[in-house]
Write an enzyme that holds these catalytic residues in place. Structure first.
Site, PDB file in Angstrom:
ATOM      1  CE1 TYR A   1      -3.870   2.318   0.712  1.00 30.70           C
ATOM      2  CE2 TYR A   1      -2.162   3.546   1.857  1.00 30.70           C
ATOM      3  CZ  TYR A   1      -3.418   3.489   1.294  1.00 30.70           C
ATOM      4  OH  TYR A   1      -4.215   4.614   1.307  1.00 30.70           O
TER       5      TYR A   1
ATOM      6  CG  ASP B   1      -7.380   5.236  -0.071  1.00 31.53           C
ATOM      7  OD1 ASP B   1      -7.451   4.763  -1.224  1.00 31.53           O
ATOM      8  OD2 ASP B   1      -7.145   6.433   0.151  1.00 31.53           O
TER       9      ASP B   1
ATOM     10  CG  ASP C   1      -0.346  13.519   4.716  1.00 33.98           C
ATOM     11  OD1 ASP C   1      -1.492  13.595   5.202  1.00 33.98           O
ATOM     12  OD2 ASP C   1      -0.141  13.194   3.538  1.00 33.98           O
TER      13      ASP C   1
ATOM     14  CD  GLU D   1      -2.968   6.745   3.634  1.00 37.11           C
ATOM     15  OE1 GLU D   1      -3.655   6.662   2.605  1.00 37.11           O
ATOM     16  OE2 GLU D   1      -1.863   7.336   3.677  1.00 37.11           O
TER      17      GLU D   1
END
Length: 158
Positions: A8, A73, A93, A99
């Site tokens: 990913y 995602d 971020d 994530e």
């Protein structure tokens, strides 16, 4: 060499520095024989209904697009072998942070990739804590993902 791993690919793409790091990391992964990039999950290539929000920013206000892209995602993280986060220490971020944390919660091997010129700068404590390894951008093309190992980041946290 074992079976190539899927990744990913978490990375920002909102300014010139992020785009350079994004492109440098993609080139390195394309050259890495332990990565199956063709079957990996790259969020920019998997936006809901193929809508490019760079060209159509109005979709950032569309709940259907936002929800489906976010859920896609998460599915990409779950379906991938490894989470790679292109990390810029001076540009934390929050999306990448989420994530990274989600990938760790799913038992994925988490690798931060940091541009050489930024390697060693302080990084966020939470991003440091979830990563299993942090590598310089120049090391990515030769990093052996078949031999996943833990290693500390050579920098401080904040």
């Amino acid at each position: 060499m074992g079976k190539a791993k899927t990744v990913y690919f978490g990375a920002g793409w909102f300014n010139d520095k992020q785009n350079k790091a994004y492109n440098d990391a993609m080139k390195a992964l394309e050259a890495n024989p332990t990565i199956d990039l063709e079957n990996s999950y790259v969020p920019l290539d998997n936006q809901y209904k193929g809508i490019d929000v760079g060209k159509h920013p109005e979709y950032l206000h569309d709940r259907e697009w936002a929800t489906a892209t976010y859920r896609g995602d998460l599915t990409g993280i779950k379906a991938s072998d490894i989470m790679i986060g292109v990390y810029l220490p001076d540009e934390e971020d929050v999306g990448l942070g989420m994530e990274l944390g989600y990938a760790m919660s799913q038992g994925k091997y988490v690798v931060l990739v940091i541009p050489d010129e930024d390697y060693g700068k302080p990084i966020n404590l939470m991003s440091w804590g979830v990563c299993d390894n942090a590598v310089k951008m120049s090391e990515l093309k030769d990093f052996d993902f078949d031999k996943a190992r833990f290693n500390f980041y050579d920098g401080a946290v904040y």
